[in-house]
Enzyme design. Structure first.
Site, PDB file in Angstrom:
ATOM      1  N   ASP A  99       1.564   2.051   8.396  1.00  0.00           N
ATOM      2  CA  ASP A  99       0.164   1.724   8.130  1.00  0.00           C
ATOM      3  C   ASP A  99      -0.465   0.991   9.314  1.00  0.00           C
ATOM      4  OD1 ASP A  99       1.264  -0.884   7.879  1.00  0.00           O
ATOM      5  OD2 ASP A  99       1.473  -0.646   5.718  1.00  0.00           O
ATOM      6  N   GLY A 124       5.322   5.546   4.833  1.00  0.00           N
ATOM      7  CA  GLY A 124       4.826   4.213   4.530  1.00  0.00           C
ATOM      8  C   GLY A 124       4.244   3.430   5.690  1.00  0.00           C
ATOM      9  N   ASN A 136       0.813  -1.224   0.000  1.00  0.00           N
ATOM     10  CA  ASN A 136       0.000   0.000   0.000  1.00  0.00           C
ATOM     11  C   ASN A 136       0.847   1.274   0.000  1.00  0.00           C
ATOM     12  OD1 ASN A 136       0.825   0.345   2.691  1.00  0.00           O
ATOM     13  ND2 ASN A 136      -1.048  -0.560   3.524  1.00  0.00           N
ATOM     14  N   GLU A 170      -9.006  18.826  22.039  1.00  0.00           N
ATOM     15  CA  GLU A 170      -7.753  19.588  22.082  1.00  0.00           C
ATOM     16  C   GLU A 170      -8.071  21.046  22.377  1.00  0.00           C
ATOM     17  OE1 GLU A 170      -3.860  20.456  19.245  1.00  0.00           O
ATOM     18  OE2 GLU A 170      -5.883  20.481  18.386  1.00  0.00           O
ATOM     19  N   ASP A 211      -9.724  17.159  17.288  1.00  0.00           N
ATOM     20  CA  ASP A 211      -8.688  18.140  16.968  1.00  0.00           C
ATOM     21  C   ASP A 211      -9.251  19.563  17.009  1.00  0.00           C
ATOM     22  OD1 ASP A 211      -5.962  18.655  15.797  1.00  0.00           O
ATOM     23  OD2 ASP A 211      -7.180  19.443  14.156  1.00  0.00           O
TER      24      ASP A 211
END
Length: 630
Positions: free
Chosen positions: A163, A161, A140, A376, A347
């Site tokens: 995951d 990369g 992926n 947050e 967030d």
């Protein structure tokens, strides 16, 4: 001839009408029966769908209303599914003589909302960035059909990369360490193209609210990860963003309504190419959150805070739009039901509309009373943070938000680590003077404390001061808070943001196939890293199920002779955290703490199991930390 052209015109018109029912997507993609709120909003998107009528003959389902906003390509269908049973419902969309039937799945819930258990102060959250933790599936790293991106571990702001599969493969590591909950930065699709050496690897520019980013995995893999985490006693917290989406979200090119975004006038769309650009009407947020609670605020200050965009690549959503807010409420419920998450971290919480966010939290609390959400709230004053906690007596409105983030503790501990503790303000006086305001919090135990995260310098900065780190962690893990750790601290990962955020978001060594070092194992760690890992792990495992820490009363002493003491007591048991805030050896006066020590002769040192006499004064080495229990 004229008659022929007229007939042809009518034929083309009829063909256009026939092609009018074009449905590209429906969100949510499926739904659940048995929810306390029987109303279901379907956001239907397709060219010209706005004018369609909708019917269904599914037993127990009623169409309450069809809402047609400004775009001709959206139709909002409001259903009442109070009496519906699980099954496949058929919705019939009709526009003139054109008809389209769509199958829609109504599912049974796996458990009631009351059975969904969230994180609590008995947990320790371990925060990590999926892209930077571990790469478990190399296939992926290069997904065809997505906007241009590059996977390059040499660049701190490009994708590396990592995951979901990489996280799943290391679940045993979290058990070995002793944390009990995992908080991932956002995993949803961020299909924005790279801009030079910058990317949205962090996940905070959502382009699809119902799909895991393919570079992280699939929705099914996300569910598998959560299931296996649960089997190992680990909870999972999902990071969400309601304040903004990504510039490449389909909404931005085709707004459902003119008020779907804040400041929509700063978006220019090329009608020929569909390309979106940000014009000179753009306003960036001031990043100053005080106007949201300031009783003397000016209109312009408030506008800049809550309507200004975070950055040009993150359009600011208008939560005042009731259809958008219903969409977002349902989205969070869908992930709870579909994947089984144990909590949400929201967030940029105060940047969004306060009333709308309170409505969201009220809906979640009613549907999932034992679930938890942390917001947050990045201001370093306790009075500000406390106003955002549920049932605050000093708030303008009740946020209904159970957990808030303790930026005051983060701020003060990072100052104290560099100072000598004096008789007034410096060093650990800062911690004492922050905790004295806990009376402002309706529930101090449900305040999330931390010493660092993905948006700050690492606690170690560019050094390896384990003495200061142990003092900070000792307080973090024994005080009346819900603690959060940042990935890699246990193996002395460091870095600062002075050049790029990527330097505080480095790859976990051993998480990637070409790593020479594997810090997931004792054999792959250095002597110093193993010492820190073992110390942290011992403290974390001791904390698990420890009622003194999770249920006990708290008492703190004004720093005396440079020593800061915080105690917890429950059912006749006491834990005493002792911090020498000076670089010199100091004497601990037993008499000064007699109200806690009483006639106790010995206490056990939690970190090494040794017994220590506490019936007479003793010396504390430079910056020594003790956690005693008796």
């Amino acid at each position: 001839m004229k008659k022929f052209f007229l007939s042809l015109s009518l034929l083309l018109s009829f063909m256009t009408m026939e092609a009018a029912v074009n449905i590209e997507r429906i969100e949510p993609t499926d739904w659940f029966v048995g929810m306390k709120n029987p109303s279901l909003q379907l956001m239907v998107y397709g060219e010209g769908i706005q004018t369609a009528d909708v019917t269904t003959d599914y037993n127990g389902v009623k169409i309450d209303s069809l809402v047609r906003l400004d775009s001709p390509n959206y139709l909002f269908v409001y259903l009442n599914i109070k009496d519906a049973q699980p099954g496949e419902m058929t919705l019939t969309f009709t526009n003139g003589k054109s008809t389209k039937k769509v199958k829609y799945q109504l599912k049974a819930r796996e458990m009631s909302g009351e059975q969904r258990i969230g994180f609590t102060n008995a947990d320790v959250l371990y925060m990590l960035m999926p892209d930077r933790f571990a790469d478990g599936n190399l296939d992926n790293n290069d997904i065809k059909g997505m906007n241009a991106f590059k996977t390059d571990r040499t660049q701190p702001s490009l994708r590396h990369g990592g995951d979901l599969e990489g996280i799943r493969q290391h679940l045993d590591y979290f058990n070995e360490l002793g944390v009990t909950a995992l908080w991932f930065t956002p995993v949803l699709e961020n299909n924005s193209p790279d801009q030079g050496n910058q990317s949205t690897y962090h996940g905070y520019a959502t382009t699809n609210y119902y799909k895991v980013d393919p570079r992280f995995g699939t929705n099914e893999e996300y569910r598998q990860l959560v299931d296996e985490a649960h089997q190992k006693g680990l909870k999972v917290v999902m990071d969400m963003i309601f304040n903004h989406c990504g510039l490449d979200h389909p909404w931005v090119k085709d707004l459902p309504s003119n008020d779907w975004l804040n400041l929509p006038e700063c978006v220019t769309k090329d009608e020929k190419t569909g390309e979106i650009t940000i014009n000179d009407k753009f306003i960036q947020t001031s990043y100053k959150l005080t106007p949201v609670v300031d009783p003397y605020r000016s209109d312009i200050d408030l506008k800049e805070t809550v309507q200004g965009w975070f950055v040009t690549s993150m359009p600011d959503l208008n939560q005042k739009n009731p259809h958008l807010m219903t969409y977002l409420i349902q989205n969070s419920e869908w992930w709870i039901e579909t994947v089984g998450i144990n909590g949400i971290r929201m967030d940029t919480y105060p940047y969004a509309d306060a009333e709308a966010m309170a409505k969201w939290m009220k809906a979640l609390n009613e549907e999932y009373p034992n679930f938890n959400v942390v917001g947050e709230t990045w201001v370093t004053e306790p009075a500000y943070t406390a106003a955002w906690q549920k049932d605050s007596k000093v708030a303008r409105i009740n946020s209904n938000l159970k957990t808030v983030m303790d930026f005051s503790f983060y701020d003060k501990i990072n100052m104290a680590k560099k100072e000598e503790t004096d008789d007034w303000w410096q060093g650990y006086n800062r911690i004492y003077n922050s905790l004295v305001y806990d009376y402002l919090y309706p529930n101090p135990a449900s305040v999330m404390a931390f010493i660092e995260n993905h948006d700050t310098d690492r606690f170690l900065e560019n050094g390896k001061d384990t003495v200061a780190l142990k003092q900070a962690l000792a307080l973090l893990l024994t005080m009346n808070r819900t603690p959060q750790l940042y990935y890699g601290t246990e193996i002395l990962m460091n870095g600062t943001k002075e050049i790029t955020d990527g330097n505080v978001r480095k790859d976990f060594p051993g998480g990637f196939p070409d790593d020479e070092k594997n810090a997931f194992t004792a054999e792959g760690r250095t002597k110093e890293e193993n010492a820190m890992f073992d110390w942290t792990s011992r403290l974390l495992h001791w904390r698990q199920g420890n009622d003194v820490i999770t249920k006990g009363t708290q008492k703190q002493f004004i720093p005396h002779n440079g020593i800061y003491v915080l105690t917890r007591q429950y059912n006749g048991k006491t834990v005493m955290t002792i911090i020498n805030g000076k670089k010199e050896t100091v004497e601990f006066s037993v008499a000064h703490y007699a109200e806690v020590i009483g006639d106790t002769k010995q206490a056990r040192n939690v970190m090494n199991g040794n017994l220590i006499n506490i019936d007479k004064d003793f010396k504390l080495r430079s910056r020594q930390t003790l956690i005693l229990e008796f």
